[in-house]
Design an enzyme around this catalytic site. Structure first.
Site, PDB file in Angstrom:
ATOM      1  CG  ASN A 239     -29.196 -38.075  24.377  1.00 35.10           C
ATOM      2  OD1 ASN A 239     -30.688 -38.325  23.713  1.00 35.10           O
ATOM      3  ND2 ASN A 239     -29.201 -37.770  25.525  1.00 35.10           N
TER       4      ASN A 239
ATOM      5  CD  GLU B  29     -25.470 -37.174  29.667  1.00 34.17           C
ATOM      6  OE1 GLU B  29     -24.970 -38.428  29.140  1.00 34.17           O
ATOM      7  OE2 GLU B  29     -26.310 -37.112  30.395  1.00 34.17           O
TER       8      GLU B  29
ATOM      9  CB  SER C 251     -17.280 -34.396  25.563  1.00 35.90           C
ATOM     10  OG  SER C 251     -18.227 -32.496  25.709  1.00 35.90           O
TER      11      SER C 251
ATOM     12  N   GLY D 214     -21.829 -31.205  25.969  1.00 40.27           N
ATOM     13  CA  GLY D 214     -21.558 -30.794  24.554  1.00 40.27           C
ATOM     14  C   GLY D 214     -21.098 -29.779  24.468  1.00 40.27           C
TER      15      GLY D 214
ATOM     16  CG  HIS E  89     -30.053 -35.990  29.644  1.00 41.27           C
ATOM     17  ND1 HIS E  89     -29.975 -34.399  29.591  1.00 41.27           N
ATOM     18  CD2 HIS E  89     -29.657 -36.315  28.723  1.00 41.27           C
ATOM     19  CE1 HIS E  89     -28.890 -34.174  29.072  1.00 41.27           C
ATOM     20  NE2 HIS E  89     -28.032 -35.679  28.535  1.00 41.27           N
TER      21      HIS E  89
ATOM     22  CE  LYS F  39     -27.471 -34.402  24.311  1.00 40.94           C
ATOM     23  NZ  LYS F  39     -26.414 -33.521  25.267  1.00 40.94           N
TER      24      LYS F  39
ATOM     25  CD  GLU G 225     -29.438 -31.528  26.707  1.00 39.07           C
ATOM     26  OE1 GLU G 225     -29.497 -32.085  26.573  1.00 39.07           O
ATOM     27  OE2 GLU G 225     -28.191 -31.458  26.755  1.00 39.07           O
TER      28      GLU G 225
HETATM   29  P1  PGA Z   1     -22.379 -34.989  23.850  1.00 33.61           P
HETATM   30  O1  PGA Z   1     -24.052 -35.404  25.114  1.00 33.61           O
HETATM   31  O2  PGA Z   1     -22.000 -36.704  24.340  1.00 33.61           O
HETATM   32  O3  PGA Z   1     -23.152 -34.221  22.924  1.00 33.61           O
HETATM   33  O4  PGA Z   1     -22.179 -34.292  25.383  1.00 33.61           O
HETATM   34  C1  PGA Z   1     -24.230 -36.782  25.859  1.00 33.61           C
HETATM   35  C2  PGA Z   1     -25.537 -36.659  26.727  1.00 33.61           C
HETATM   36  O5  PGA Z   1     -26.279 -35.711  27.199  1.00 33.61           O
HETATM   37  O6  PGA Z   1     -26.112 -37.735  27.151  1.00 33.61           O
END
Ligand code: PGA
Length: 248
Positions: free
Chosen positions: A8, A164, A207, A170, A92, A10, A94
């Site tokens: 991903n 997630e 992460s 993140g 997601h 983003k 976010e």
């Molecule tokens: P990350 O993000 O691996 O940077 O924690 C995962 C995601 O939000 O899909």
């Protein structure tokens, strides 16, 4: 079930990164049973036609639930399908947080994908307060069942779920393999309560990196990973894919 690695990006990346990642992971999918999917910003999806001869699969990061209309900035499932995009992230955290996406919107987007044969990767996850209040399993099961209750059960096998936990995205603080296993097992159980004998594929995201992916994948109900930050470095991402592929 073959393991699945989804990157991903983003709102990150460049044409150059796309070239570099394709170069690193092309051939991996062919040589192993792992499926590698890159979820790119919409602006880069049209570039993927140049990689039609690879085994890499492509995903949108978002989709609107309508096919067309006065929705500036949005992308429809028809447009994704026209580009040969086979997957799409839906819900997601976010987007739930910054774009006020509700469970109902997540359901509508999932349906829009399924109608065009695009496989939705439905993201679920509790935030830190919900986890501390002991509500994690309740939250993720609700997020999943909103979707499963309202789609034809014949289409349910097309859905992949990504667990997630919001507190792990993140932050560099991944869920422990045991926590991931507990939630994945609960999600599969909840899914079967709605669609009998459904073999739901559940990915872990939050992460994930080349140091922790192997242990996470060693859990029986972790069927793959959704990788954010660590998918933005081509060689590192290749190492993650290799470990996932080696886990079968
Ligand atoms: P990350 O993000 O691996 O940077 O924690 C995962 C995601 O939000 O899909």
């Amino acid at each position: 079930m073959d393991p699945l690695v989804v990157a991903n990006w983003k709102m990150n990346g460049s044409e150059q990164l796309l070239q570099a990642v394709v170069q690193q992971v092309d051939g991996l999918a062919e040589a192993t049973s792992a499926t590698v999917v890159l979820a790119l910003p919409a602006a880069y999806l049209s570039l993927t036609k140049a990689f039609d001869n690879t085994q890499i699969e492509w995903a949108g990061q978002n989709v609107h639930w309508l096919t067309s209309g006065a929705y500036t900035g949005e992308v429809s499932a028809t447009m994704l399908a026209e580009l040969g995009v086979g997957w799409c992230l839906v819900g997601h955290s976010e987007r739930r947080q910054h774009c006020a996406e509700t469970d109902d919107m997540v359901l509508a987007k999932t349906k829009a994908c399924l109608e065009l044969g695009i496989r939705p990767i439905v993201c679920v996850g509790e935030n830190l307060q919900e986890r501390q209040a002991g509500k994690a399993l309740e939250v993720v099961s609700r997020q999943l069942l909103v979707v499963l209750k309202d789609i034809p059960s014949a289409l349910a096998p097309l859905i992949v779920v990504a667990y997630e936990p919001v507190w792990a995205i993140g932050t560099g603080e991944e869920a422990s393999p045991e926590v991931a296993q507990e939630v994945h097992e609960a999600l599969k159980h909840a899914a079967r309560s709605e669609v009998k004998a459904l073999e739901l594929r559940v990915l872990y995201g939050g992460s994930v990196n080349e140091d922790n992916v192997k242990t996470l994948m060693s859990m029986p109900d972790v069927d793959g990973v959704l990788v954010g930050g660590a998918s933005l470095e081509a060689l590192g991402f290749r190492r993650i894919c290799e470990q996932v592929a080696g886990s079968v």
